[in-house]
Design a protein around this motif. Sequence first.
Motif, PDB file in Angstrom:
ATOM      1  N   ARG A   1       2.413  -1.286 -13.007  1.00  0.00           N
ATOM      2  CA  ARG A   1       2.179  -2.327 -11.948  1.00  0.00           C
ATOM      3  C   ARG A   1       3.298  -3.301 -11.711  1.00  0.00           C
ATOM      4  NH1 ARG A   1      -2.555  -0.488 -13.634  1.00  0.00           N
ATOM      5  NH2 ARG A   1      -4.043   0.319 -12.038  1.00  0.00           N
TER       6      ARG A   1
ATOM      7  N   ARG B   1       1.847   6.632   0.139  1.00  0.00           N
ATOM      8  CA  ARG B   1       0.999   5.594  -0.094  1.00  0.00           C
ATOM      9  C   ARG B   1       0.990   5.652  -1.533  1.00  0.00           C
ATOM     10  NH1 ARG B   1      -2.185   3.409   3.304  1.00  0.00           N
ATOM     11  NH2 ARG B   1      -3.546   3.003   1.821  1.00  0.00           N
ATOM     12  N   TYR B   2       0.809   4.382  -2.199  1.00  0.00           N
ATOM     13  CA  TYR B   2       0.743   4.167  -3.616  1.00  0.00           C
ATOM     14  C   TYR B   2      -0.690   4.691  -4.097  1.00  0.00           C
ATOM     15  CZ  TYR B   2       4.849   1.202  -3.382  1.00  0.00           C
ATOM     16  OH  TYR B   2       6.063   0.837  -3.188  1.00  0.00           O
TER      17      TYR B   2
ATOM     18  N   ARG C   1      -1.926   7.862 -10.552  1.00  0.00           N
ATOM     19  CA  ARG C   1      -0.871   7.145 -11.358  1.00  0.00           C
ATOM     20  C   ARG C   1      -1.045   7.622 -13.047  1.00  0.00           C
ATOM     21  NH1 ARG C   1      -3.207   2.796 -10.902  1.00  0.00           N
ATOM     22  NH2 ARG C   1      -2.073   2.034  -8.886  1.00  0.00           N
TER      23      ARG C   1
ATOM     24  N   PHE D   1       6.606   9.376  -7.459  1.00  0.00           N
ATOM     25  CA  PHE D   1       7.748   8.245  -7.944  1.00  0.00           C
ATOM     26  C   PHE D   1       7.928   8.615  -9.207  1.00  0.00           C
ATOM     27  CE2 PHE D   1       4.876   6.525  -4.495  1.00  0.00           C
ATOM     28  CZ  PHE D   1       5.889   5.851  -3.867  1.00  0.00           C
TER      29      PHE D   1
ATOM     30  N   GLU E   1       2.638  13.032  -4.915  1.00  0.00           N
ATOM     31  CA  GLU E   1       2.287  11.689  -4.368  1.00  0.00           C
ATOM     32  C   GLU E   1       1.708  11.060  -5.522  1.00  0.00           C
ATOM     33  OE1 GLU E   1       0.520  11.081  -0.686  1.00  0.00           O
ATOM     34  OE2 GLU E   1       2.256  12.320   0.401  1.00  0.00           O
TER      35      GLU E   1
ATOM     36  N   ASN F   1       2.605   8.771  -9.117  1.00  0.00           N
ATOM     37  CA  ASN F   1       3.298   7.572  -9.779  1.00  0.00           C
ATOM     38  C   ASN F   1       3.429   7.460 -11.224  1.00  0.00           C
ATOM     39  OD1 ASN F   1       4.713   5.236  -9.934  1.00  0.00           O
ATOM     40  ND2 ASN F   1       3.647   4.252  -8.491  1.00  0.00           N
TER      41      ASN F   1
ATOM     42  N   THR G   1       0.754  -1.395  -0.057  1.00  0.00           N
ATOM     43  CA  THR G   1       0.156  -0.031  -0.031  1.00  0.00           C
ATOM     44  C   THR G   1       0.854   1.144   0.098  1.00  0.00           C
ATOM     45  OG1 THR G   1      -0.100  -0.049   2.448  1.00  0.00           O
ATOM     46  CG2 THR G   1      -1.997  -1.189   1.370  1.00  0.00           C
ATOM     47  N   HIS G   2       1.865   1.177   0.654  1.00  0.00           N
ATOM     48  CA  HIS G   2       3.089   2.234   0.389  1.00  0.00           C
ATOM     49  C   HIS G   2       4.423   1.865   0.180  1.00  0.00           C
ATOM     50  CE1 HIS G   2       3.063   0.589   4.452  1.00  0.00           C
ATOM     51  NE2 HIS G   2       4.249   1.069   4.569  1.00  0.00           N
ATOM     52  N   ASP G   3       5.135   2.768  -0.055  1.00  0.00           N
ATOM     53  CA  ASP G   3       6.509   2.460  -0.195  1.00  0.00           C
ATOM     54  C   ASP G   3       7.531   2.019   1.268  1.00  0.00           C
ATOM     55  OD1 ASP G   3       9.453   2.247  -0.983  1.00  0.00           O
ATOM     56  OD2 ASP G   3       9.408   4.357  -1.734  1.00  0.00           O
TER      57      ASP G   3
END
Length: 388
Positions: A100, A40-41, A76, A121, A93, A95, A27-29
């Motif tokens: 995935r 958190r992703y 994302r 990310f 925050e 990505n 759920t997170h890095d």
Amino acid sequence: MSEPDERSSNRVAVTSGTRTASAVKKTHDDEPKRATFGVRYPREEGADLVFATKEDLSKLPTPSSNEEKATVSARRITIRVRLRTFTGLIFRECNFHNTRGRTASRMRSVTFERCDFIRTFMGTTVFHRVRFRDCTFRNCDFSNSEFYECVFERCSFNNCSAESAIFTKSEVDATEFLGGISFPQYNLTGYSAEYTARLHRLWMEIRLRLAEQVFRSNGEINHSEYLDRALFELKRAQLCYRYDLWRHESAVPTAQRRSVVKSVTSNLAGSVRLFLSWVNITLTRGGTSLQNLFSILLLSTVLYPFLLASTDVAFNDARISLASDSASTFLLSYLKFFLASVSLILGFGFTSFKAESIGGMTVTVVGATFGIFWYALLIPVIIRKIYR
């Protein structure tokens, strides 16, 4: 130029090994070595923001009346459009790795202008001919990212990480970039000293490899200014790594750190090499600058007549003395022996000096030796500037 080798993307997926399947479930890095530790992703449902056509750009938010930039949070990001500019955005925050873990994401021929990337990310993504102009990166992770023919123009970096990042024919200011790749001490509260020591050694190795990447990349496009900065940062990263090994006298990062005195006495030859490397970096910025060398030469020749006058040194059989009868006579005698000092330090007038005492001989020998050492630092810099 041909497309970046597809194998480079596969390499990124392979390096993650068996972790790929489990990483998707996180759920997170959870890696303290990354600047995005704890972030958190993006959520699975509704997290994807895809730009496949120019019409999709309408999905971008617009800033409110009291804000200069619009914010994109916890999304994302997939960018398939080309030749488009993303201006005045804050990616918080987000990505940019959108597959995935199956393979590296890809982005080509777009521009980010006046954008802020915060706890975002950027890693496991191939950037091809992407330009970042007046952008800031804060607490971003570039791990396993690949940059082909990219440009970072007036960008700033702060508390970022970039393990295994690759730069090819890309323009990036090494001072700004490597200055922003900092050791993540802020993530290590509660971790053991042994783990912190191992992570610090790993960080120095990562920074050294990054410096090598940036130096080679700027050399491929022959950006002389950035190449000089990259060489300086590479030499400095090498020195920091060698200094850490020298203090521990071991490749094991958890070995006991010794005092400087003990390090010198147990490894005199290595200590001398380390000191000479430090002198080279300090005085010539790793072989790229003459400014400090000429400043030291000027200061030395200005002060040396006073040192010569304080001993029994003679120049052309006339004892060196600074007359003080009047300002004019002082200036004339000082000018005469200033030129004599220049000839001594630059090596072509040593035989014109005579000394009757050990102190006088020491002063002349030190001056001539200093000149030889100065030439040794000067010549490689000149050769590099001529033939680079």
